[in-house]
Design a protein around this motif. Sequence first.
Motif, PDB file in Angstrom:
ATOM      1  N   GLU B 119       1.022  -1.235  -0.425  1.00 34.78           N
ATOM      2  CA  GLU B 119       0.154   0.028  -0.193  1.00 34.78           C
ATOM      3  C   GLU B 119       0.821   1.064  -0.340  1.00 34.78           C
ATOM      4  O   GLU B 119       0.639   1.825  -0.710  1.00 34.78           O
ATOM      5  CB  GLU B 119      -0.738   0.365   1.282  1.00 34.78           C
ATOM      6  CG  GLU B 119      -1.643   1.673   1.482  1.00 34.78           C
ATOM      7  CD  GLU B 119      -2.323   0.891   0.310  1.00 34.78           C
ATOM      8  OE1 GLU B 119      -3.696   0.022   0.097  1.00 34.78           O
ATOM      9  OE2 GLU B 119      -3.454   2.600  -0.430  1.00 34.78           O
ATOM     10  N   THR B 124      -0.107  -2.445  -4.452  1.00 35.68           N
ATOM     11  CA  THR B 124      -1.032  -3.583  -4.144  1.00 35.68           C
ATOM     12  C   THR B 124      -1.170  -4.291  -5.924  1.00 35.68           C
ATOM     13  O   THR B 124      -1.789  -5.116  -5.490  1.00 35.68           O
ATOM     14  CB  THR B 124      -2.037  -2.571  -3.575  1.00 35.68           C
ATOM     15  OG1 THR B 124      -1.764  -1.853  -2.924  1.00 35.68           O
ATOM     16  CG2 THR B 124      -2.981  -3.488  -3.215  1.00 35.68           C
ATOM     17  N   ASP B 125      -1.109  -3.396  -6.875  1.00 37.18           N
ATOM     18  CA  ASP B 125      -1.887  -4.027  -7.966  1.00 37.18           C
ATOM     19  C   ASP B 125      -1.177  -5.288  -8.632  1.00 37.18           C
ATOM     20  O   ASP B 125      -1.123  -6.115  -9.518  1.00 37.18           O
ATOM     21  CB  ASP B 125      -2.368  -3.551  -8.840  1.00 37.18           C
ATOM     22  CG  ASP B 125      -3.578  -2.148  -9.023  1.00 37.18           C
ATOM     23  OD1 ASP B 125      -3.691  -2.824  -7.522  1.00 37.18           O
ATOM     24  OD2 ASP B 125      -3.331  -1.331  -9.117  1.00 37.18           O
ATOM     25  N   TYR B 126       0.455  -5.308  -7.773  1.00 36.16           N
ATOM     26  CA  TYR B 126       1.475  -6.372  -8.830  1.00 36.16           C
ATOM     27  C   TYR B 126       1.999  -7.411  -8.015  1.00 36.16           C
ATOM     28  O   TYR B 126       3.210  -7.691  -8.457  1.00 36.16           O
ATOM     29  CB  TYR B 126       2.469  -5.403  -8.833  1.00 36.16           C
ATOM     30  CG  TYR B 126       1.588  -3.984  -9.927  1.00 36.16           C
ATOM     31  CD1 TYR B 126       1.695  -3.845 -11.228  1.00 36.16           C
ATOM     32  CD2 TYR B 126       2.118  -2.779  -9.194  1.00 36.16           C
ATOM     33  CE1 TYR B 126       2.043  -2.791 -11.772  1.00 36.16           C
ATOM     34  CE2 TYR B 126       1.550  -1.697  -9.872  1.00 36.16           C
ATOM     35  CZ  TYR B 126       1.654  -1.423 -11.205  1.00 36.16           C
ATOM     36  OH  TYR B 126       1.126  -0.317 -12.164  1.00 36.16           O
ATOM     37  N   ARG B 129       3.328 -10.590  -9.453  1.00 34.40           N
ATOM     38  CA  ARG B 129       3.516 -10.579 -10.721  1.00 34.40           C
ATOM     39  C   ARG B 129       5.125 -10.931 -10.668  1.00 34.40           C
ATOM     40  O   ARG B 129       5.978 -10.794  -8.889  1.00 34.40           O
ATOM     41  CB  ARG B 129       3.785  -8.584 -11.008  1.00 34.40           C
ATOM     42  CG  ARG B 129       2.641  -8.766 -11.899  1.00 34.40           C
ATOM     43  CD  ARG B 129       2.892  -8.053 -13.473  1.00 34.40           C
ATOM     44  NE  ARG B 129       1.832  -6.889 -13.289  1.00 34.40           N
ATOM     45  CZ  ARG B 129       1.468  -6.263 -14.318  1.00 34.40           C
ATOM     46  NH1 ARG B 129       2.360  -5.413 -14.538  1.00 34.40           N
ATOM     47  NH2 ARG B 129       0.174  -5.590 -14.437  1.00 34.40           N
TER      48      ARG B 129
END
Lengths: 307, 364, 293
Positions: B119, B124-126, B129
């Motif tokens: 955060e 957060t979105d990765y 990956r």
Amino acid sequence: MEKETRLQRIIFHLRREWQIYAMLLPTIIWFIVFLYKPMYGLQIAFKDYSIFRGVAASPWVGLEHFEHLFSNDQFIRAVWNTIKISALNLVFGFPAPIILALMFNEILHATYKKTAQTIVYLPHFISSVIIAGIVITAFSPSVGIVNTVLGWFGIDSIYFLTKPEWFRPIFVGTGIWQEAGFGSIVFLAAIAGVNPSLYESAVVDGANRWQMMWRITIPSILPTILIMLIIRIGNIMEVSFELIILLYQPATYETADVVNTFVYRQGLQSGRYDFAAAAGLFNAVVAFVLVMVANTLSRRYSRTSLW
Amino acid sequence: MSSVKLSQLVKKYGNLEVVKAIDLEVQPHEFVVLVGPSGCGKSTTLRMIAGLEEITGGSVSIEERVVNRVAPKDRDVAMVFQNYALYPHLNVAENIAFGLRIRKTPKAEVTTMVAEVAEILGLTDYLHRRPAELSGGQRQRVAMGRAIVRHPKVFLFDEPLSNLDAKLRSQMRAEIKRLHKRLEVTSIYVTHDQVEAMTLADRIVVMNDGIIEQVGTPMDLFLNPANTFVAGFIGSPPMNQLPARVGGTAEAPTAEIADQLLPLPPLPELAERIGAQVTVGIRPEHANVHKQGTNPIKVELELVETLGSEALLHTTLAEKPFIIKTETEGYYDMLHDVSSFTVNTDQVKVFDADTGRVFGQGAA
Amino acid sequence: MMNWNLYSRGDKFFAIVVSILIGMFTVATLYPFIYIAAVSFSSGFAAQAGKVVLTPIDSTIEAYKYILVQPDFWISYRNTFIYTIGGTVMSLLFIIPGAYALSRPQLFGRRFFNLFIAFTMWFNAGIIPFYLNMRDLSLLDSMFGIILAFAVNAFNIILLRNFFEAIPQSFEEAARMDGANDFQVLWKVFIPLSKPAIATITLFCIVARWNGFFWAMVLLQSQEKIPLQVFLRHTLSNLSDDDEFAITQLEAAYSAETVTAAIIVCSIIPVLLVYPWIQKYFEKGILLGGVKE
């Protein structure tokens, strides 16, 4: 802070890094037990070895075994056979993978190239027993395809594997069949490392593929060729004797018997351990010297050592 | 209480001494940047603090505890490496969690801590990956996340931005600064880039050839360099340095540069050195080409580099290169006609020609 | 660069000739396998009359029937699997930690240990001392002896060590600062990072074990311990002299040659099955272990 003693440093180092020593230990013990202990056992080459007394307690006899060895016609013959077979391997077996790699480099069709490579690499992974089985079957006087084909031309069956004059060609030919493809990998990698712009400028200069092969590819991979040649020379004493044991017979000892097969017969089949160990030691020392010379040469000419 | 303290710290490789008995105290929450040319010993110093290099002499203390013989993992420090050292076989979340896992932190706790760090860093979105699927800036953030998540006492940064392109570098610089404001963890940062040092540091430590040349705030180093090395290292472009002979009187000393006279500040050291050789230092920013003062110094203009709001005038003075930095606004047309500049006497620095030490700073 | 449409007529001719030569060599490589397969499916009579050239003559699976009912064949087949799997696992247990330790700069005496291992590539005590040593260790006729005594070789260790050395130091350092010890660094960082190299070595070990014959022949006496290659060798050298076999052969549709061929086919099949995996890795592997600056 007070100055630390050397001992304190060592203790600190070991406390901190003991794990890597723990990891190394099994391997070191393995090398001692299975490779260095036999080197200690080599002393039987200078002893009258008896199984019951063991290595250490057997009496010394000096160079007696070596004197016998060098007056033994079979041993002298085995040394010469080793050299002759290696020389044939060098003359015919060494250029084969280079030529193969150069030819693979000229093939444009990717699938064709990949398929051919896959097939020619395969024999390397086949055991010598199977290779021997194939050779014995193919050259057999009654069943063998070779004699079948000769029969088409009206030539009488030849019992190839009992003929001393045929042993070396068959052995060396088998070696090329088995290893040329696999050996080409190193050279193909070297070719892949050649700067493509060299070819592009040659195309602009109007060179054809044949000229590019001779003037760009071969000079570019010459260091690799040299190193591989040096390795080959270093390994002259290492003839793949497994295959010889499988293919030779008393009738072909004359041309087929090499030092290692001689050692195997004298030592493991006739139980003359000390005498055979002397022959093995001779082979190992010559091989060691050759490898050292090869490495020195390689260092000098290519500034790369082999290990 | 100091957060990190180096006393008489020495590192030798055989007979080669790369760190020569340096002393440094880093205060809690402070952001200290070690800067210097490559091979000056700054990275070795950082690695000794981290515990990655054995200490040859002296000591490193973290929060008053000597850690010379403490393993890196027990020093409670975290490091961001130049090449990030992200594990290619683990995804972002696993990379950040690696240290916690090794320390057997309960799983649920790990998940919340990783989420928290992600955060903060905008990752957060990765989280799922792999490093190979991330951009350079994102990788850099993951590397920082791995350090932050452990809540260490000290952050160590080993040239963390040198693998990024110029634009990303300035962006990440700001981000590191912001992060430090937010987390307030003591940080020691190594770089060879003085711009990074100037923008990030609370205090800069200039190192050269295994010793500390000067410690101070960025403006301190900029305005009052302790010696010619710092003067030539800090600032962009660095301070102009000219050989000169001291003339005039003790009350009104001057520098004789070729056949020109430049008034010098009346420093006590100069009184004793009338007639001696010194090095005169003038910042490119302090050379004024617009104001007609007394005693203009004549220069020969060779080249004008226009940077937008500013321009660099490459000139020669007494056959030595001399750079002048000036504003362009309103002056653009006359830049090519510049033939002299003036300078405030108190902005002229004078250095000992032999030792390179600045005059006028007492025993400092 | 290599564009067929831009080739001159001479270049095209050259490329065609080369393609044909490569094709011939490829066929020559493949042919013996086809020939053996054809013999194995031919009747003993047809084989002995030298009629088999490319395809089976008087197709029959009698030769396979003959082998597949031999308990010794199955025992040796099972043994080969034991030697291959056990031996490969044993090799990796030694090689991976050993290579890791040798790759660590902090290892005291690293140069010495590396030389200690590399020396065995250049100097070898030879067949007899090795054999006597095995006897002294009571490892003759021992399956465990075979698995252990051929577990390590210098080449594989050096190959993996080189690979480990090429991994940036910071990977280890970062893991260490995160609190990992050497075992954790090896297990969680180095092994995952070295999958291609470890796969290569695993394949080298598998192939060497599957094909290993000489020492199995020398060291193992019990029929129930020998691997497939030794069984094959016994068959090769004994079948044609075996009177009992000669009698059964008279009434059967197989011969020594077709049975030999059938065993060869049976022992090649597993190699062919793993060959695609082998091929994926060995090209890399051979270059990894090769010349190092």
